[in-house]
Design a protein around this motif. Sequence first.
Motif, PDB file in Angstrom:
ATOM      1  N   LEU A  71       1.214  -1.199  -0.145  1.00 40.27           N
ATOM      2  CA  LEU A  71      -0.137  -0.391   0.210  1.00 40.27           C
ATOM      3  C   LEU A  71       0.603   1.262   0.346  1.00 40.27           C
ATOM      4  O   LEU A  71       0.495   2.036  -0.271  1.00 40.27           O
ATOM      5  N   MET A  72       1.789   0.575   0.502  1.00 37.38           N
ATOM      6  CA  MET A  72       3.282   2.652   0.382  1.00 37.38           C
ATOM      7  C   MET A  72       2.875   2.585  -0.817  1.00 37.38           C
ATOM      8  O   MET A  72       3.311   3.468  -1.482  1.00 37.38           O
ATOM      9  N   ARG A  73       4.158   1.521  -1.545  1.00 37.35           N
ATOM     10  CA  ARG A  73       3.851   1.305  -3.179  1.00 37.35           C
ATOM     11  C   ARG A  73       2.920   1.988  -3.777  1.00 37.35           C
ATOM     12  O   ARG A  73       3.056   2.858  -4.887  1.00 37.35           O
ATOM     13  N   LEU A  74       1.584   1.562  -3.235  1.00 40.42           N
ATOM     14  CA  LEU A  74       0.791   2.749  -3.905  1.00 40.42           C
ATOM     15  C   LEU A  74       0.234   4.076  -3.996  1.00 40.42           C
ATOM     16  O   LEU A  74      -0.196   4.931  -4.564  1.00 40.42           O
ATOM     17  N   ARG A  75       0.504   4.168  -2.010  1.00 47.30           N
ATOM     18  CA  ARG A  75       0.858   5.660  -1.833  1.00 47.30           C
ATOM     19  C   ARG A  75       2.083   6.773  -2.317  1.00 47.30           C
ATOM     20  O   ARG A  75       1.495   7.508  -1.704  1.00 47.30           O
ATOM     21  N   ARG A  76       2.307   6.565  -2.984  1.00 45.89           N
ATOM     22  CA  ARG A  76       4.572   7.081  -3.344  1.00 45.89           C
ATOM     23  C   ARG A  76       4.477   7.293  -2.654  1.00 45.89           C
ATOM     24  O   ARG A  76       5.973   8.386  -2.157  1.00 45.89           O
ATOM     25  N   VAL A  77       4.310   6.413  -1.096  1.00 42.63           N
ATOM     26  CA  VAL A  77       5.538   6.285   0.072  1.00 42.63           C
ATOM     27  C   VAL A  77       6.535   5.085  -0.385  1.00 42.63           C
ATOM     28  O   VAL A  77       6.487   3.871  -0.428  1.00 42.63           O
ATOM     29  N   PRO A  78       8.054   5.456  -0.364  1.00 37.36           N
ATOM     30  CA  PRO A  78       9.145   4.058  -0.924  1.00 37.36           C
ATOM     31  C   PRO A  78       9.300   3.587   1.196  1.00 37.36           C
ATOM     32  O   PRO A  78       8.994   4.235   2.297  1.00 37.36           O
ATOM     33  N   PRO A  79       8.854   2.518   0.720  1.00 34.05           N
ATOM     34  CA  PRO A  79       8.933   1.388   1.787  1.00 34.05           C
ATOM     35  C   PRO A  79       9.816   1.464   2.788  1.00 34.05           C
ATOM     36  O   PRO A  79       9.818   1.238   3.576  1.00 34.05           O
ATOM     37  N   SER A  80      11.424   1.394   1.937  1.00 31.35           N
ATOM     38  CA  SER A  80      12.869   1.555   1.936  1.00 31.35           C
ATOM     39  C   SER A  80      13.236   2.660   3.348  1.00 31.35           C
ATOM     40  O   SER A  80      13.461   2.617   4.330  1.00 31.35           O
ATOM     41  N   LEU A  81      12.760   3.973   3.057  1.00 32.75           N
ATOM     42  CA  LEU A  81      12.884   5.178   4.295  1.00 32.75           C
ATOM     43  C   LEU A  81      12.170   4.203   5.315  1.00 32.75           C
ATOM     44  O   LEU A  81      12.409   5.203   6.714  1.00 32.75           O
ATOM     45  N   VAL A  82      10.558   4.241   4.842  1.00 25.31           N
ATOM     46  CA  VAL A  82      10.080   3.912   6.477  1.00 25.31           C
ATOM     47  C   VAL A  82      10.453   2.456   7.215  1.00 25.31           C
ATOM     48  O   VAL A  82      10.234   2.848   8.370  1.00 25.31           O
ATOM     49  N   VAL A  83      10.402   1.588   6.729  1.00 22.44           N
ATOM     50  CA  VAL A  83      11.244   0.392   7.205  1.00 22.44           C
ATOM     51  C   VAL A  83      13.015   0.955   7.623  1.00 22.44           C
ATOM     52  O   VAL A  83      12.884   0.237   8.749  1.00 22.44           O
ATOM     53  N   ASN A  84      13.542   1.681   6.802  1.00 28.57           N
ATOM     54  CA  ASN A  84      14.420   2.119   7.411  1.00 28.57           C
ATOM     55  C   ASN A  84      14.538   2.819   9.361  1.00 28.57           C
ATOM     56  O   ASN A  84      15.166   2.539  10.026  1.00 28.57           O
ATOM     57  N   ALA A  85      13.278   3.594   8.271  1.00 31.54           N
ATOM     58  CA  ALA A  85      13.363   4.596   9.904  1.00 31.54           C
ATOM     59  C   ALA A  85      12.713   3.943  11.384  1.00 31.54           C
ATOM     60  O   ALA A  85      12.728   4.383  12.594  1.00 31.54           O
ATOM     61  N   LEU A  86      11.776   2.999  11.008  1.00 30.00           N
ATOM     62  CA  LEU A  86      11.489   2.080  12.382  1.00 30.00           C
ATOM     63  C   LEU A  86      12.610   1.244  12.647  1.00 30.00           C
ATOM     64  O   LEU A  86      12.641   0.735  14.144  1.00 30.00           O
ATOM     65  N   ILE A  87      13.197   1.190  11.511  1.00 34.01           N
ATOM     66  CA  ILE A  87      14.819  -0.649  12.633  1.00 34.01           C
ATOM     67  C   ILE A  87      15.743   0.810  13.552  1.00 34.01           C
ATOM     68  O   ILE A  87      15.524   0.431  14.388  1.00 34.01           O
TER      69      ILE A  87
END
Length: 327
Positions: free
Chosen positions: A47-63
């Motif tokens: 869903l992040m891909r569909l909302r044009r949000v880089p999943p890698s950015l969110v995942v790395n920030a969460l990690i």
Amino acid sequence: MDGSYSIIFIIIGSIVALFFLLYVLPVNLWFTAQLSGVKINLLNLVLMRLRRVPPSLVVNALITSTKAGLNLTSNEIETHYLAGGHVNNVIKSLISADKANIPLDFKLATAIDLAGRDVFEAVQLSVNPRVINTPPVAAVAKDGIQLIAKARVTVRANINQLVGGAGEETILARVGEGIVTTIGSAVSHKEVLENPDKISKVVLSKGLDSGTAFEILSIDIADIDIGDNIGAKLQTDQAEADLKVANAKAEERRAFAVAYEQEMRAKAQDARAKVIEAESQIPLAIAESFRSGNLGIMDYYKMQNIQADTDMRESISKPTNGNKDKK
């Protein structure tokens, strides 16, 4: 040959489909998140891909935040990214503030970031105070001597005032105003030179950091120079002004005296003219007396003799130049 081409197309299509599937389904990111203890499902990444949000950015920030002991959600990070914020900057600032025991939550950090301020730099400034050098501030003591002071203001960021708080320009303006007030209230410039710390104490007591994004830790007077004698200059200028006024009044009186003298001369000339006019009437009156018989010839001669005798006596009574020299 046709069979071999078909196999090649199938292989190429399979590779492209596999890459597309891996792009849409970021399995590697999901696997990395699971290994790092971040609970996020694969559907959220799609869903992040569909909302044009880089999943890698969110995942790395969460990690990063999870390893640092911060409790953040993917929804918060995604919302801040969509609002135009700098996710990595916010995460770094939260970690730095947590390690330095500075109270800073995610909501305040994102508000500071969206307000246009560098939240990570603000946290660093709160940990490591900064020194601001004021420009030369000129002020005059009560004895008329000008003093030029320079100050060093040590400040640190006030995290709670970063949103809507005034900046460095306000701090410098308020410190300059405090220096001018303190020097101006001193009876003598020597008093300020002997106790420059008096300026720091008075300025600090005014609470100049109120409503600003900084907290003033100290104000140190770096240098004080003696300027011009403003009091003497003002007295000199006043004396010159008084002299000009006096000269103007004297010139006015002189002009009035000259005008009055000219007026008196004109009146004297007018009186002489009237005397001459009156004397011109005497021969006419004598002639008229002759005609009317009121004056005889002998009377006229007697009058002439009396006039001649009077002129002679006047000439005798007046000293000549030779007589003056002999005296």
